[in-house]
Design a protein around this motif. Structure first.
Motif, PDB file in Angstrom:
ATOM      1  N   ALA A   1     -11.557   4.046  -0.186  1.00 62.46           N
ATOM      2  CA  ALA A   1     -11.433   2.824  -0.989  1.00 62.46           C
ATOM      3  C   ALA A   1     -12.652   2.664  -1.890  1.00 62.46           C
ATOM      4  CB  ALA A   1     -11.284   1.622  -0.070  1.00 62.46           C
TER       5      ALA A   1
ATOM      6  N   PHE B   1      -4.390  11.883 -12.287  1.00 60.65           N
ATOM      7  CA  PHE B   1      -3.321  10.885 -12.453  1.00 60.65           C
ATOM      8  C   PHE B   1      -3.883   9.473 -12.263  1.00 60.65           C
ATOM      9  CE2 PHE B   1       0.052   8.244 -10.626  1.00 60.65           C
ATOM     10  CZ  PHE B   1       1.049   8.392 -11.575  1.00 60.65           C
ATOM     11  N   LEU B   2      -4.727   9.309 -11.244  1.00 60.18           N
ATOM     12  CA  LEU B   2      -5.311   7.984 -10.984  1.00 60.18           C
ATOM     13  C   LEU B   2      -6.201   7.552 -12.146  1.00 60.18           C
ATOM     14  CD1 LEU B   2      -6.171   8.359  -7.195  1.00 60.18           C
ATOM     15  CD2 LEU B   2      -4.632   6.658  -8.193  1.00 60.18           C
ATOM     16  N   LEU B   3      -6.994   8.480 -12.677  1.00 53.37           N
ATOM     17  CA  LEU B   3      -7.904   8.125 -13.773  1.00 53.37           C
ATOM     18  C   LEU B   3      -7.135   7.736 -15.029  1.00 53.37           C
ATOM     19  CD1 LEU B   3     -10.752  10.706 -13.222  1.00 53.37           C
ATOM     20  CD2 LEU B   3     -10.985   8.224 -13.233  1.00 53.37           C
ATOM     21  N   LYS B   4      -5.910   8.264 -15.172  1.00 53.92           N
ATOM     22  CA  LYS B   4      -5.082   7.856 -16.310  1.00 53.92           C
ATOM     23  C   LYS B   4      -4.447   6.490 -16.078  1.00 53.92           C
ATOM     24  CE  LYS B   4      -4.048  12.417 -18.119  1.00 53.92           C
ATOM     25  NZ  LYS B   4      -3.284  13.608 -17.758  1.00 53.92           N
TER      26      LYS B   4
ATOM     27  N   ALA C   1     -13.281   4.910 -10.521  1.00 56.26           N
ATOM     28  CA  ALA C   1     -12.561   4.172 -11.561  1.00 56.26           C
ATOM     29  C   ALA C   1     -13.532   3.462 -12.487  1.00 56.26           C
ATOM     30  CB  ALA C   1     -11.606   3.166 -10.920  1.00 56.26           C
TER      31      ALA C   1
ATOM     32  N   ARG D   1      -3.845  -0.069 -13.520  1.00 60.24           N
ATOM     33  CA  ARG D   1      -2.509  -0.296 -13.002  1.00 60.24           C
ATOM     34  C   ARG D   1      -2.381   0.221 -11.571  1.00 60.24           C
ATOM     35  NH1 ARG D   1       2.229   2.092 -13.288  1.00 60.24           N
ATOM     36  NH2 ARG D   1       1.326   4.027 -14.041  1.00 60.24           N
ATOM     37  N   LEU D   2      -3.153   1.244 -11.215  1.00 59.65           N
ATOM     38  CA  LEU D   2      -2.956   1.873  -9.917  1.00 59.65           C
ATOM     39  C   LEU D   2      -4.249   2.130  -9.143  1.00 59.65           C
ATOM     40  CD1 LEU D   2      -0.921   3.021  -7.938  1.00 59.65           C
ATOM     41  CD2 LEU D   2      -0.923   5.166  -9.189  1.00 59.65           C
ATOM     42  N   MET D   3      -5.271   2.701  -9.809  1.00 66.21           N
ATOM     43  CA  MET D   3      -6.439   3.174  -9.072  1.00 66.21           C
ATOM     44  C   MET D   3      -7.233   2.023  -8.462  1.00 66.21           C
ATOM     45  SD  MET D   3      -9.196   5.875 -10.493  1.00 66.21           S
ATOM     46  CE  MET D   3     -10.204   6.872  -9.386  1.00 66.21           C
ATOM     47  N   LEU D   4      -7.548   1.007  -9.267  1.00 68.63           N
ATOM     48  CA  LEU D   4      -8.326  -0.119  -8.748  1.00 68.63           C
ATOM     49  C   LEU D   4      -7.525  -0.939  -7.727  1.00 68.63           C
ATOM     50  CD1 LEU D   4     -10.308  -1.148 -11.937  1.00 68.63           C
ATOM     51  CD2 LEU D   4     -11.256  -0.319  -9.771  1.00 68.63           C
ATOM     52  N   PRO D   5      -6.234  -1.256  -8.013  1.00 72.72           N
ATOM     53  CA  PRO D   5      -5.462  -1.949  -6.975  1.00 72.72           C
ATOM     54  C   PRO D   5      -5.384  -1.147  -5.673  1.00 72.72           C
ATOM     55  CG  PRO D   5      -4.282  -2.011  -9.058  1.00 72.72           C
ATOM     56  CD  PRO D   5      -5.471  -1.124  -9.263  1.00 72.72           C
ATOM     57  N   LEU D   6      -5.258   0.176  -5.791  1.00 76.76           N
ATOM     58  CA  LEU D   6      -5.178   1.015  -4.596  1.00 76.76           C
ATOM     59  C   LEU D   6      -6.474   0.926  -3.797  1.00 76.76           C
ATOM     60  CD1 LEU D   6      -3.415   3.053  -3.087  1.00 76.76           C
ATOM     61  CD2 LEU D   6      -4.357   4.857  -4.508  1.00 76.76           C
ATOM     62  N   ALA D   7      -7.612   0.994  -4.499  1.00 77.09           N
ATOM     63  CA  ALA D   7      -8.915   0.883  -3.829  1.00 77.09           C
ATOM     64  C   ALA D   7      -8.993  -0.437  -3.073  1.00 77.09           C
ATOM     65  CB  ALA D   7     -10.036   0.988  -4.855  1.00 77.09           C
TER      66      ALA D   7
ATOM     67  N   ARG E   1       3.610   6.263  -5.400  1.00 75.47           N
ATOM     68  CA  ARG E   1       3.669   6.543  -6.833  1.00 75.47           C
ATOM     69  C   ARG E   1       2.745   7.691  -7.238  1.00 75.47           C
ATOM     70  NH1 ARG E   1       2.743   0.537  -8.737  1.00 75.47           N
ATOM     71  NH2 ARG E   1       1.863   1.527 -10.569  1.00 75.47           N
TER      72      ARG E   1
ATOM     73  N   PRO F   1       1.508  11.528  -7.586  1.00 71.46           N
ATOM     74  CA  PRO F   1       2.323  12.732  -7.767  1.00 71.46           C
ATOM     75  C   PRO F   1       2.431  13.501  -6.452  1.00 71.46           C
ATOM     76  CG  PRO F   1       0.159  12.974  -8.802  1.00 71.46           C
ATOM     77  CD  PRO F   1       0.279  11.546  -8.385  1.00 71.46           C
TER      78      PRO F   1
ATOM     79  N   LYS G   1       2.329   1.794  -3.430  1.00 74.40           N
ATOM     80  CA  LYS G   1       1.338   2.335  -4.378  1.00 74.40           C
ATOM     81  C   LYS G   1       1.095   3.820  -4.110  1.00 74.40           C
ATOM     82  CE  LYS G   1      -0.722  -1.402  -6.553  1.00 74.40           C
ATOM     83  NZ  LYS G   1      -0.058  -2.443  -5.723  1.00 74.40           N
TER      84      LYS G   1
ATOM     85  N   LEU H   1       0.833  -1.194   0.000  1.00 72.15           N
ATOM     86  CA  LEU H   1       0.000   0.000   0.000  1.00 72.15           C
ATOM     87  C   LEU H   1       0.877   1.258   0.000  1.00 72.15           C
ATOM     88  CD1 LEU H   1      -2.699   1.386   0.127  1.00 72.15           C
ATOM     89  CD2 LEU H   1      -2.732   1.062   2.599  1.00 72.15           C
TER      90      LEU H   1
ATOM     91  N   LEU I   1     -12.746   5.410  -4.676  1.00 72.23           N
ATOM     92  CA  LEU I   1     -11.751   5.152  -5.728  1.00 72.23           C
ATOM     93  C   LEU I   1     -12.283   4.084  -6.675  1.00 72.23           C
ATOM     94  CD1 LEU I   1      -8.416   5.144  -3.690  1.00 72.23           C
ATOM     95  CD2 LEU I   1      -8.971   6.678  -5.580  1.00 72.23           C
ATOM     96  N   HIS I   2     -12.869   3.029  -6.091  1.00 68.42           N
ATOM     97  CA  HIS I   2     -13.421   1.940  -6.895  1.00 68.42           C
ATOM     98  C   HIS I   2     -14.560   2.449  -7.792  1.00 68.42           C
ATOM     99  CE1 HIS I   2     -14.382  -2.311  -7.682  1.00 68.42           C
ATOM    100  NE2 HIS I   2     -15.624  -1.877  -7.733  1.00 68.42           N
TER     101      HIS I   2
ATOM    102  N   GLU J   1      -6.524  -2.430  -2.046  1.00 74.01           N
ATOM    103  CA  GLU J   1      -5.571  -2.542  -0.938  1.00 74.01           C
ATOM    104  C   GLU J   1      -5.977  -1.682   0.246  1.00 74.01           C
ATOM    105  OE1 GLU J   1      -1.488  -2.118  -2.221  1.00 74.01           O
ATOM    106  OE2 GLU J   1      -1.790  -3.545  -3.840  1.00 74.01           O
TER     107      GLU J   1
ATOM    108  N   VAL K   1      -6.290  12.861  -8.617  1.00 77.72           N
ATOM    109  CA  VAL K   1      -7.439  12.184  -9.222  1.00 77.72           C
ATOM    110  C   VAL K   1      -7.231  12.022 -10.726  1.00 77.72           C
ATOM    111  CG1 VAL K   1      -9.888  12.452  -9.793  1.00 77.72           C
ATOM    112  CG2 VAL K   1      -9.113  12.796  -7.457  1.00 77.72           C
TER     113      VAL K   1
ATOM    114  N   ARG L   1      -6.032   3.690 -14.308  1.00 73.50           N
ATOM    115  CA  ARG L   1      -7.100   3.000 -13.576  1.00 73.50           C
ATOM    116  C   ARG L   1      -6.742   1.577 -13.207  1.00 73.50           C
ATOM    117  NH1 ARG L   1     -12.786   5.487 -15.623  1.00 73.50           N
ATOM    118  NH2 ARG L   1     -11.813   7.241 -16.651  1.00 73.50           N
TER     119      ARG L   1
END
Lengths: 198, 198
Positions: A42, B29-32, A49, B36-42, A14, A16, A11, A8, A45-46, B44, B27, B34
Protein backbone atom coordinates in the motif's frame (compact mmCIF):
# COMPACT_ATOMS: atom_id res chain seq x y z
CA UNK A 1 -18.75 -10.06 2.04
CA UNK A 2 -18.01 -6.62 3.45
CA UNK A 3 -18.01 -3.67 1.03
CA UNK A 4 -14.38 -2.87 1.80
CA UNK A 5 -13.35 -6.33 0.63
CA UNK A 6 -15.65 -6.25 -2.39
CA UNK A 7 -14.24 -2.91 -3.54
CA UNK A 8 -10.65 -4.06 -3.12
CA UNK A 9 -11.37 -7.26 -5.05
CA UNK A 10 -13.05 -5.27 -7.83
CA UNK A 11 -10.04 -2.94 -8.09
CA UNK A 12 -7.52 -5.79 -8.14
CA UNK A 13 -9.63 -7.57 -10.76
CA UNK A 14 -9.07 -4.65 -13.12
CA UNK A 15 -5.31 -5.25 -13.20
CA UNK A 16 -4.06 -6.96 -16.38
CA UNK A 17 -4.10 -10.73 -16.03
CA UNK A 18 -6.13 -10.78 -12.81
CA UNK A 19 -9.78 -11.80 -13.04
CA UNK A 20 -12.29 -11.81 -10.18
CA UNK A 21 -11.19 -15.28 -9.05
CA UNK A 22 -7.49 -14.46 -8.78
CA UNK A 23 -8.36 -11.08 -7.23
CA UNK A 24 -10.17 -12.93 -4.43
CA UNK A 25 -7.22 -15.28 -3.94
CA UNK A 26 -4.90 -12.27 -3.90
CA UNK A 27 -6.89 -10.49 -1.19
CA UNK A 28 -6.86 -13.58 1.04
CA UNK A 29 -3.12 -13.99 0.42
CA UNK A 30 -2.52 -10.32 1.28
CA UNK A 31 -4.58 -10.54 4.48
CA UNK A 32 -2.44 -13.49 5.57
CA UNK A 33 0.67 -11.33 5.00
CA UNK A 34 -0.46 -7.94 6.27
CA UNK A 35 2.73 -6.60 7.81
CA UNK A 36 5.15 -8.34 5.51
CA UNK A 37 3.43 -7.53 2.21
CA UNK A 38 0.04 -5.80 2.29
CA UNK A 39 0.95 -2.63 4.20
CA UNK A 40 4.34 -2.18 2.47
CA UNK A 41 2.59 -2.67 -0.87
CA UNK A 42 0.00 0.00 0.00
CA UNK A 43 2.77 2.39 0.97
CA UNK A 44 4.88 1.74 -2.11
CA UNK A 45 1.90 2.10 -4.47
CA UNK A 46 1.20 5.48 -2.86
CA UNK A 47 4.86 6.49 -3.06
CA UNK A 48 5.38 5.42 -6.65
CA UNK A 49 2.13 7.07 -7.77
CA UNK A 50 3.28 10.32 -6.20
CA UNK A 51 6.94 10.35 -7.08
CA UNK A 52 7.52 8.54 -10.36
CA UNK A 53 7.18 10.68 -13.48
CA UNK A 54 8.03 10.53 -17.18
CA UNK A 55 11.41 11.94 -18.23
CA UNK A 56 10.86 15.21 -20.13
CA UNK A 57 13.39 14.13 -22.75
CA UNK A 58 12.90 10.44 -23.41
CA UNK A 59 9.69 9.43 -21.60
CA UNK A 60 11.42 6.87 -19.34
CA UNK A 61 9.98 6.56 -15.81
CA UNK A 62 12.06 7.94 -12.95
CA UNK A 63 11.75 10.11 -9.85
CA UNK A 64 13.74 12.97 -11.36
CA UNK A 65 12.78 15.24 -14.23
CA UNK A 66 15.59 14.08 -16.47
CA UNK A 67 15.92 10.32 -16.04
CA UNK A 68 19.06 8.50 -14.89
CA UNK A 69 19.73 7.28 -18.45
CA UNK A 70 19.44 10.73 -20.09
CA UNK A 71 21.66 12.29 -17.42
CA UNK A 72 24.27 9.49 -17.42
CA UNK A 73 27.42 10.94 -18.97
CA UNK A 74 28.78 7.40 -19.53
CA UNK A 75 26.13 6.63 -22.14
CA UNK A 76 26.65 7.05 -25.87
CA UNK A 77 24.80 10.30 -26.70
CA UNK A 78 25.03 9.82 -30.46
CA UNK A 79 22.39 7.06 -30.62
CA UNK A 80 18.69 7.00 -29.77
CA UNK A 81 16.76 3.75 -29.54
CA UNK A 82 13.04 4.40 -30.16
CA UNK A 83 10.70 2.03 -28.28
CA UNK A 84 6.93 1.83 -27.88
CA UNK A 85 6.74 1.88 -24.11
CA UNK A 86 8.78 1.80 -20.92
CA UNK A 87 8.42 -1.99 -20.69
CA UNK A 88 10.40 -2.28 -23.93
CA UNK A 89 13.07 0.07 -22.57
CA UNK A 90 13.35 -2.14 -19.47
CA UNK A 91 13.68 -5.23 -21.70
CA UNK A 92 16.55 -3.58 -23.64
CA UNK A 93 18.26 -2.61 -20.38
CA UNK A 94 17.90 -6.14 -18.98
CA UNK A 95 19.58 -7.51 -22.11
CA UNK A 96 22.44 -5.05 -21.38
CA UNK A 97 23.53 -4.85 -25.02
CA UNK A 98 22.89 -1.16 -25.68
CA UNK A 99 24.59 1.87 -24.14
CA UNK A 100 22.93 4.74 -26.00
CA UNK A 101 19.87 6.86 -25.20
CA UNK A 102 16.19 5.97 -25.57
CA UNK A 103 12.98 7.56 -26.71
CA UNK A 104 9.65 6.19 -25.52
CA UNK A 105 6.85 6.85 -28.04
CA UNK A 106 3.99 5.86 -25.78
CA UNK A 107 2.49 3.40 -28.29
CA UNK A 108 2.23 2.97 -32.05
CA UNK A 109 0.15 4.63 -34.71
CA UNK A 110 -3.06 2.66 -35.04
CA UNK A 111 -5.89 3.24 -37.47
CA UNK A 112 -8.06 0.76 -35.56
CA UNK A 113 -7.53 2.34 -32.14
CA UNK A 114 -7.59 5.86 -33.61
CA UNK A 115 -4.05 6.79 -32.53
CA UNK A 116 -2.44 9.38 -34.81
CA UNK A 117 1.03 11.02 -34.76
CA UNK A 118 -0.19 13.72 -32.35
CA UNK A 119 -0.89 11.00 -29.74
CA UNK A 120 2.74 9.84 -29.69
CA UNK A 121 5.84 11.68 -28.45
CA UNK A 122 7.18 12.18 -31.95
CA UNK A 123 7.77 15.95 -31.86
CA UNK A 124 10.31 15.69 -29.05
CA UNK A 125 12.06 12.83 -30.87
CA UNK A 126 12.52 14.98 -33.99
CA UNK A 127 14.01 17.77 -31.83
CA UNK A 128 16.40 15.35 -30.12
CA UNK A 129 17.41 13.75 -33.44
CA UNK A 130 18.51 17.20 -34.67
CA UNK A 131 21.09 17.64 -31.89
CA UNK A 132 24.63 18.22 -33.16
CA UNK A 133 26.35 14.92 -32.50
CA UNK A 134 23.47 12.53 -33.22
CA UNK A 135 24.48 9.71 -35.55
CA UNK A 136 21.86 6.97 -35.42
CA UNK A 137 18.18 6.42 -34.62
CA UNK A 138 17.30 2.75 -34.01
CA UNK A 139 13.60 2.05 -34.50
CA UNK A 140 13.10 -0.86 -32.07
CA UNK A 141 9.35 -1.20 -32.68
CA UNK A 142 7.12 -4.27 -32.80
CA UNK A 143 7.22 -6.33 -35.99
CA UNK A 144 3.45 -5.84 -36.31
CA UNK A 145 1.58 -3.86 -38.95
CA UNK A 146 1.11 -0.93 -36.54
CA UNK A 147 4.73 -1.09 -35.39
CA UNK A 148 6.07 -1.09 -38.92
CA UNK A 149 3.69 1.69 -40.01
CA UNK A 150 5.00 3.76 -37.12
CA UNK A 151 8.61 2.97 -38.03
CA UNK A 152 8.04 4.08 -41.62
CA UNK A 153 6.27 7.26 -40.54
CA UNK A 154 9.15 8.22 -38.24
CA UNK A 155 11.70 7.13 -40.83
CA UNK A 156 10.23 9.57 -43.35
CA UNK A 157 10.26 12.43 -40.83
CA UNK A 158 13.95 11.78 -40.14
CA UNK A 159 14.95 11.14 -43.76
CA UNK A 160 16.35 14.61 -44.45
CA UNK A 161 18.62 14.59 -41.39
CA UNK A 162 22.26 13.38 -41.56
CA UNK A 163 21.49 10.24 -39.57
CA UNK A 164 21.59 6.49 -39.95
CA UNK A 165 18.10 5.14 -39.41
CA UNK A 166 18.03 1.43 -38.51
CA UNK A 167 15.60 -1.21 -37.32
CA UNK A 168 16.03 -4.45 -35.36
CA UNK A 169 16.90 -7.53 -37.44
CA UNK A 170 14.23 -10.08 -38.26
CA UNK A 171 15.09 -13.78 -38.00
CA UNK A 172 14.99 -16.90 -35.87
CA UNK A 173 14.78 -16.32 -32.13
CA UNK A 174 17.91 -17.66 -30.43
CA UNK A 175 17.00 -21.12 -29.13
CA UNK A 176 14.03 -21.30 -31.53
CA UNK A 177 13.21 -24.29 -33.72
CA UNK A 178 12.75 -23.86 -37.45
CA UNK A 179 9.65 -26.03 -37.48
CA UNK A 180 7.84 -23.57 -35.18
CA UNK A 181 8.70 -20.42 -37.17
CA UNK A 182 5.94 -18.65 -39.07
CA UNK A 183 6.42 -18.24 -42.82
CA UNK A 184 7.08 -14.49 -42.62
CA UNK A 185 9.92 -14.89 -40.14
CA UNK A 186 11.37 -17.82 -42.08
CA UNK A 187 11.35 -15.77 -45.30
CA UNK A 188 13.08 -12.83 -43.56
CA UNK A 189 15.61 -15.14 -41.89
CA UNK A 190 16.51 -16.70 -45.23
CA UNK A 191 16.73 -13.35 -47.02
CA UNK A 192 19.02 -11.89 -44.35
CA UNK A 193 21.17 -15.02 -44.02
CA UNK A 194 24.74 -14.37 -42.95
CA UNK A 195 28.05 -16.08 -43.58
CA UNK A 196 28.75 -18.85 -41.08
CA UNK A 197 31.65 -17.90 -38.84
CA UNK A 198 33.98 -20.80 -38.23
CA UNK B 1 15.20 1.22 -13.30
CA UNK B 2 14.69 3.24 -10.13
CA UNK B 3 14.74 1.37 -6.79
CA UNK B 4 11.19 2.47 -5.98
CA UNK B 5 9.93 0.77 -9.13
CA UNK B 6 12.09 -2.30 -8.63
CA UNK B 7 10.81 -2.77 -5.08
CA UNK B 8 7.20 -2.37 -6.13
CA UNK B 9 7.65 -4.87 -8.96
CA UNK B 10 9.31 -7.33 -6.60
CA UNK B 11 6.41 -7.02 -4.12
CA UNK B 12 3.75 -7.43 -6.81
CA UNK B 13 5.64 -10.42 -8.19
CA UNK B 14 5.13 -12.22 -4.88
CA UNK B 15 1.34 -12.19 -5.29
CA UNK B 16 -0.13 -15.55 -6.35
CA UNK B 17 -0.28 -15.88 -10.13
CA UNK B 18 1.88 -12.82 -10.83
CA UNK B 19 5.45 -13.43 -11.96
CA UNK B 20 8.08 -10.74 -12.59
CA UNK B 21 6.85 -10.17 -16.14
CA UNK B 22 3.22 -9.56 -15.22
CA UNK B 23 4.34 -7.51 -12.20
CA UNK B 24 6.17 -5.17 -14.60
CA UNK B 25 3.12 -4.92 -16.84
CA UNK B 26 0.97 -4.24 -13.80
CA UNK B 27 3.18 -1.38 -12.62
CA UNK B 28 3.07 0.28 -16.05
CA UNK B 29 -0.70 -0.19 -16.18
CA UNK B 30 -1.07 1.32 -12.69
CA UNK B 31 1.13 4.31 -13.57
CA UNK B 32 -1.12 5.00 -16.56
CA UNK B 33 -4.12 4.98 -14.20
CA UNK B 34 -2.75 6.75 -11.14
CA UNK B 35 -5.78 8.67 -9.94
CA UNK B 36 -8.41 6.24 -11.14
CA UNK B 37 -6.80 3.05 -9.84
CA UNK B 38 -3.32 3.24 -8.30
CA UNK B 39 -3.97 5.72 -5.48
CA UNK B 40 -7.41 4.28 -4.58
CA UNK B 41 -5.84 0.81 -4.55
CA UNK B 42 -3.07 1.98 -2.20
CA UNK B 43 -5.67 3.51 0.11
CA UNK B 44 -7.93 0.48 0.11
CA UNK B 45 -5.07 -1.94 0.74
CA UNK B 46 -4.10 0.18 3.74
CA UNK B 47 -7.70 0.36 4.93
CA UNK B 48 -8.45 -3.33 4.55
CA UNK B 49 -5.17 -4.31 6.22
CA UNK B 50 -6.06 -2.14 9.19
CA UNK B 51 -9.77 -2.80 9.55
CA UNK B 52 -10.58 -6.30 8.35
CA UNK B 53 -10.27 -9.01 11.00
CA UNK B 54 -11.27 -12.63 11.54
CA UNK B 55 -14.61 -13.24 13.27
CA UNK B 56 -13.96 -14.56 16.80
CA UNK B 57 -16.65 -17.20 16.32
CA UNK B 58 -16.38 -18.51 12.78
CA UNK B 59 -13.18 -17.07 11.31
CA UNK B 60 -14.95 -15.21 8.49
CA UNK B 61 -13.39 -11.87 7.48
CA UNK B 62 -15.27 -8.71 8.43
CA UNK B 63 -14.71 -5.30 10.01
CA UNK B 64 -16.60 -6.19 13.18
CA UNK B 65 -15.65 -8.66 15.89
CA UNK B 66 -18.60 -10.92 15.26
CA UNK B 67 -19.11 -11.13 11.51
CA UNK B 68 -22.29 -10.18 9.68
CA UNK B 69 -23.17 -13.84 9.14
CA UNK B 70 -22.75 -14.88 12.80
CA UNK B 71 -24.77 -11.86 13.97
CA UNK B 72 -27.53 -12.23 11.34
CA UNK B 73 -30.67 -13.34 13.18
CA UNK B 74 -32.24 -14.44 9.88
CA UNK B 75 -29.76 -17.28 9.46
CA UNK B 76 -30.38 -20.84 10.57
CA UNK B 77 -28.39 -21.19 13.80
CA UNK B 78 -28.81 -24.96 14.01
CA UNK B 79 -26.33 -25.72 11.21
CA UNK B 80 -22.61 -25.07 10.81
CA UNK B 81 -20.86 -25.52 7.48
CA UNK B 82 -17.15 -26.20 8.05
CA UNK B 83 -14.87 -24.88 5.27
CA UNK B 84 -11.10 -24.71 4.82
CA UNK B 85 -10.75 -21.00 4.18
CA UNK B 86 -12.66 -17.79 3.66
CA UNK B 87 -12.51 -18.21 -0.13
CA UNK B 88 -14.63 -21.37 0.25
CA UNK B 89 -17.10 -19.49 2.44
CA UNK B 90 -17.38 -16.81 -0.27
CA UNK B 91 -17.97 -19.52 -2.88
CA UNK B 92 -20.82 -20.99 -0.77
CA UNK B 93 -22.35 -17.53 -0.32
CA UNK B 94 -22.13 -16.79 -4.06
CA UNK B 95 -24.01 -20.03 -4.75
CA UNK B 96 -26.68 -18.74 -2.33
CA UNK B 97 -27.91 -22.23 -1.43
CA UNK B 98 -27.10 -22.27 2.28
CA UNK B 99 -28.57 -20.14 5.06
CA UNK B 100 -26.81 -21.56 8.14
CA UNK B 101 -23.62 -20.55 9.92
CA UNK B 102 -20.02 -21.26 8.93
CA UNK B 103 -16.77 -22.27 10.54
CA UNK B 104 -13.45 -21.50 8.82
CA UNK B 105 -10.73 -23.99 9.78
CA UNK B 106 -7.83 -22.09 8.27
CA UNK B 107 -6.58 -25.03 6.22
CA UNK B 108 -6.50 -28.82 6.44
CA UNK B 109 -4.43 -31.25 8.43
CA UNK B 110 -1.35 -32.08 6.41
CA UNK B 111 1.41 -34.50 7.25
CA UNK B 112 3.51 -33.15 4.38
CA UNK B 113 3.20 -29.49 5.35
CA UNK B 114 3.40 -30.33 9.07
CA UNK B 115 -0.04 -28.92 9.96
CA UNK B 116 -1.57 -30.62 12.98
CA UNK B 117 -4.94 -30.12 14.75
CA UNK B 118 -3.48 -27.33 16.92
CA UNK B 119 -2.83 -25.28 13.76
CA UNK B 120 -6.52 -25.28 12.79
CA UNK B 121 -9.45 -23.59 14.54
CA UNK B 122 -10.92 -26.88 15.71
CA UNK B 123 -11.29 -26.09 19.43
CA UNK B 124 -13.72 -23.27 18.81
CA UNK B 125 -15.70 -25.48 16.40
CA UNK B 126 -16.16 -28.14 19.09
CA UNK B 127 -17.40 -25.46 21.52
CA UNK B 128 -19.85 -24.08 18.97
CA UNK B 129 -21.09 -27.57 18.02
CA UNK B 130 -22.05 -28.13 21.68
CA UNK B 131 -24.46 -25.20 21.75
CA UNK B 132 -28.02 -26.16 22.73
CA UNK B 133 -29.90 -26.00 19.44
CA UNK B 134 -27.20 -27.28 17.10
CA UNK B 135 -28.44 -30.02 14.78
CA UNK B 136 -25.99 -30.48 11.93
CA UNK B 137 -22.34 -29.98 11.08
CA UNK B 138 -21.62 -30.07 7.33
CA UNK B 139 -17.99 -30.85 6.54
CA UNK B 140 -17.56 -28.99 3.22
CA UNK B 141 -13.87 -29.83 2.80
CA UNK B 142 -11.84 -30.59 -0.31
CA UNK B 143 -12.16 -34.07 -1.75
CA UNK B 144 -8.38 -34.48 -1.41
CA UNK B 145 -6.52 -36.84 0.92
CA UNK B 146 -5.78 -33.97 3.33
CA UNK B 147 -9.35 -32.68 3.16
CA UNK B 148 -10.82 -36.11 3.85
CA UNK B 149 -8.34 -36.81 6.66
CA UNK B 150 -9.41 -33.55 8.26
CA UNK B 151 -13.10 -34.40 7.82
CA UNK B 152 -12.59 -37.76 9.51
CA UNK B 153 -10.61 -36.22 12.35
CA UNK B 154 -13.35 -33.66 13.04
CA UNK B 155 -16.06 -36.27 12.54
CA UNK B 156 -14.55 -38.39 15.32
CA UNK B 157 -14.30 -35.43 17.67
CA UNK B 158 -18.00 -34.67 17.12
CA UNK B 159 -19.16 -38.30 17.16
CA UNK B 160 -20.38 -38.30 20.77
CA UNK B 161 -22.55 -35.19 20.33
CA UNK B 162 -26.23 -35.39 19.33
CA UNK B 163 -25.58 -34.02 15.86
CA UNK B 164 -25.92 -35.04 12.26
CA UNK B 165 -22.50 -34.91 10.67
CA UNK B 166 -22.60 -34.70 6.87
CA UNK B 167 -20.27 -34.10 3.95
CA UNK B 168 -20.82 -32.71 0.45
CA UNK B 169 -21.93 -35.24 -2.16
CA UNK B 170 -19.46 -36.62 -4.66
CA UNK B 171 -20.53 -36.99 -8.28
CA UNK B 172 -20.54 -35.46 -11.74
CA UNK B 173 -20.13 -31.68 -11.84
CA UNK B 174 -23.26 -30.09 -13.31
CA UNK B 175 -22.51 -29.48 -16.99
CA UNK B 176 -19.68 -32.02 -16.90
CA UNK B 177 -19.14 -34.76 -19.46
CA UNK B 178 -18.81 -38.38 -18.39
CA UNK B 179 -15.86 -38.97 -20.67
CA UNK B 180 -13.81 -36.38 -18.78
CA UNK B 181 -14.54 -37.69 -15.27
CA UNK B 182 -11.75 -39.37 -13.35
CA UNK B 183 -12.37 -42.95 -12.23
CA UNK B 184 -12.76 -42.07 -8.55
CA UNK B 185 -15.52 -39.56 -9.24
CA UNK B 186 -17.23 -41.91 -11.69
CA UNK B 187 -17.21 -44.70 -9.08
CA UNK B 188 -18.68 -42.37 -6.44
CA UNK B 189 -21.28 -41.03 -8.85
CA UNK B 190 -22.42 -44.55 -9.73
CA UNK B 191 -22.49 -45.70 -6.11
CA UNK B 192 -24.57 -42.69 -5.03
CA UNK B 193 -26.92 -42.82 -8.03
CA UNK B 194 -30.38 -41.47 -7.38
CA UNK B 195 -33.84 -42.22 -8.72
CA UNK B 196 -34.62 -40.22 -11.86
CA UNK B 197 -37.36 -37.70 -11.17
CA UNK B 198 -39.87 -37.52 -14.01
Amino acid sequence: MHNLLENLIRKLGRLPGLGPRSARRTVLFLLKNRDRLMLPLAMELHDVAGRVRSCVDCGNLDVVNQCSICSDSQRDRSRICVVEDVGDLWAMERAAVYRGLYHVLGGTLSALDGRGPEDLHIGRLLQRAKSANMQEVILALSATVDGQTTAHYIGEKLANMPLEITRLAHGMPVGGELDYLDDGTLAQALKARAKLEI
